[in-house]
Design an enzyme around this catalytic site. Sequence first.
Site, short mmCIF file in Angstrom:
data_model
loop_
_atom_site.label_atom_id
_atom_site.label_comp_id
_atom_site.label_asym_id
_atom_site.label_seq_id
_atom_site.Cartn_x
_atom_site.Cartn_y
_atom_site.Cartn_z
N GLU A 275 -6.74 -1.96 -7.36
CA GLU A 275 -5.96 -1.02 -8.17
C GLU A 275 -4.88 -1.81 -8.91
O GLU A 275 -4.15 -2.59 -8.28
CB GLU A 275 -5.29 0.03 -7.29
N SER B 140 0.84 -1.20 0.00
CA SER B 140 0.00 0.00 0.00
C SER B 140 0.87 1.24 0.00
O SER B 140 0.35 2.35 -0.06
CB SER B 140 -0.92 0.01 1.21
N ASN C 138 -5.36 5.40 -1.67
CA ASN C 138 -4.71 5.83 -0.42
C ASN C 138 -4.18 7.26 -0.50
O ASN C 138 -4.05 7.93 0.52
CB ASN C 138 -3.58 4.87 -0.04
N HIS D 184 -3.36 -3.84 -5.83
CA HIS D 184 -3.66 -3.37 -4.48
C HIS D 184 -5.13 -3.60 -4.15
O HIS D 184 -6.02 -2.98 -4.75
CB HIS D 184 -3.29 -1.88 -4.37
N1 3HC Z 1 -15.96 -12.07 4.93
C1 3HC Z 1 -17.29 -12.36 4.99
N2 3HC Z 1 -18.16 -11.60 5.67
C2 3HC Z 1 -17.70 -10.49 6.29
C3 3HC Z 1 -16.34 -10.12 6.28
C4 3HC Z 1 -15.45 -10.96 5.55
N3 3HC Z 1 -14.15 -10.72 5.47
N4 3HC Z 1 -16.17 -8.98 6.99
C5 3HC Z 1 -17.38 -8.65 7.45
N5 3HC Z 1 -18.30 -9.54 7.03
C6 3HC Z 1 -19.71 -9.58 7.32
C7 3HC Z 1 -19.97 -9.20 8.75
O1 3HC Z 1 -19.73 -10.29 9.61
C8 3HC Z 1 -21.42 -8.76 8.72
O2 3HC Z 1 -22.26 -9.89 8.84
P1 3HC Z 1 -23.60 -9.79 9.75
O3 3HC Z 1 -24.47 -8.84 9.01
O4 3HC Z 1 -24.12 -11.21 9.74
O5 3HC Z 1 -23.18 -9.31 11.11
C9 3HC Z 1 -21.56 -8.21 7.31
O6 3HC Z 1 -20.40 -8.60 6.56
C10 3HC Z 1 -21.65 -6.71 7.29
O7 3HC Z 1 -20.63 -6.21 8.12
P2 3HC Z 1 -20.93 -5.17 9.23
O8 3HC Z 1 -22.07 -5.54 10.09
O9 3HC Z 1 -19.62 -4.90 9.92
O10 3HC Z 1 -21.49 -3.92 8.48
P3 3HC Z 1 -21.18 -3.07 7.22
O11 3HC Z 1 -22.44 -3.08 6.44
O12 3HC Z 1 -20.63 -1.79 7.74
O13 3HC Z 1 -20.10 -3.71 6.24
C11 3HC Z 1 -17.87 -3.10 5.59
C12 3HC Z 1 -18.76 -3.81 6.58
C13 3HC Z 1 -18.00 -3.71 4.20
C14 3HC Z 1 -16.45 -3.30 6.10
C15 3HC Z 1 -18.27 -1.59 5.47
O14 3HC Z 1 -18.36 -1.03 6.74
C16 3HC Z 1 -17.28 -0.77 4.68
O15 3HC Z 1 -17.30 -0.75 3.46
N6 3HC Z 1 -16.37 -0.06 5.40
C17 3HC Z 1 -15.30 0.68 4.77
C18 3HC Z 1 -14.14 -0.21 4.52
C19 3HC Z 1 -13.05 0.47 3.78
O16 3HC Z 1 -13.07 1.65 3.48
N7 3HC Z 1 -12.01 -0.31 3.44
C20 3HC Z 1 -10.84 0.20 2.77
C21 3HC Z 1 -9.79 0.48 3.78
S1 3HC Z 1 -8.34 1.15 3.07
C22 3HC Z 1 -7.46 -0.20 2.57
O17 3HC Z 1 -7.83 -1.34 2.77
C23 3HC Z 1 -6.19 0.09 1.87
C24 3HC Z 1 -4.99 -0.32 2.67
O18 3HC Z 1 -3.86 -0.16 1.85
C25 3HC Z 1 -4.80 0.51 3.94
#
Ligand code: 3HC
Length: 289
Positions: free
Chosen positions: A152, A119, A190, A140
């Site tokens: 990406e 990243s 990022n 990425h």
């Molecule tokens: N596999 C399968 N299911 C998963 C999972 C996975 N890895 N992670 C979460 N879930 C499930 C949860 O268990 C949950 O199930 P439930 O409804 O039965 O409880 C369901 O998915 C929904 O999760 P949440 O209840 O936590 O609720 P959300 O609707 O908020 O969804 C999310 C979660 C998709 C993570 C959402 O919050 C989101 O999009 N958040 C932003 C994440 C983001 O921006 N990521 C990028 C980060 S930057 C990056 O990665 C770059 C790096 O270089 C730093």
Amino acid sequence: MAIQKVGVVGCGLMGSGIAQVSAAAGSQVVVCELATEVLEKGFARIEGSLRKLVSKEKLTATQCEETLARFSKTQKLEDLADCDLVIEAITENLEAKKSLFASLGGICKPEAIFASNTSSFPIEEMATASGRPERFVGLHFFNPVPLMKLVEVIRHEGVSSEVIEEARAFGKAVGKVAILAPDTPGFVVNRLLVPLLLEAVRMVERGDATVEDVDTGMTLGCGHPMGPITLLDYVGLDTTLFIVEGWHARYPDNPLFEPPAVLRSMVKDGKLGRKSGQGFYRWDGDKRA
Ligand code: 3HC
């Protein structure tokens, strides 16, 4: 799909997710991880995630079993020799990544494509170390990999356009939308996200707004699924600090890359966010407490 056998090096949060989506798309996947505990934990995470997808009817039980059957585990790089694509997802240490790719360059078949999920580091430096820059690309992914729809594809100067196309096709095959990104700090996402997260911390640091109000502002005001402070906790304060410290060292005059003091002190105190159970918020596993 031209890429039939995928090697993934590193089975942490990102590596296990990348391995999972590759196997779910039909590829044979060899996961190489030196630390036994990380390997076992990574596979437990893959299994847990696949079962969760079954429970949500996004995958059938048969597809889940078929996906699990496509994996093999190893602790030897030599077992990646006949992979069509090898994706690196080890810890963010440039020298370790360069040395890994130099070894892979001598082990893997000449037509194999190498990719890094870094990243924060320049793709070109790893491409040069691999000895096959024309077959080296950045791929990425985003956390959590099984759910986030983007990858990406990072193009550096020496890569062939054929490899870029193969990488894009692979991204599509694993269910992601692929965008082309430049080999510059933070690529596309990022480069925009990290300054946003840091500015949110600076607002809190200055006392301009509370943690909760910053997060509510961005979830309700801009429709972000998580507010920036929650997302910082989710990604890891240490991960974000590490990224920005690297950029700051390389571009000391860019004020956007200045690490906030509060971020440094929280990381020093072991408040890393979700992974340590405490960041700006308290966490109970994957959920905010
Ligand atoms: N596999 C399968 N299911 C998963 C999972 C996975 N890895 N992670 C979460 N879930 C499930 C949860 O268990 C949950 O199930 P439930 O409804 O039965 O409880 C369901 O998915 C929904 O999760 P949440 O209840 O936590 O609720 P959300 O609707 O908020 O969804 C999310 C979660 C998709 C993570 C959402 O919050 C989101 O999009 N958040 C932003 C994440 C983001 O921006 N990521 C990028 C980060 S930057 C990056 O990665 C770059 C790096 O270089 C730093």
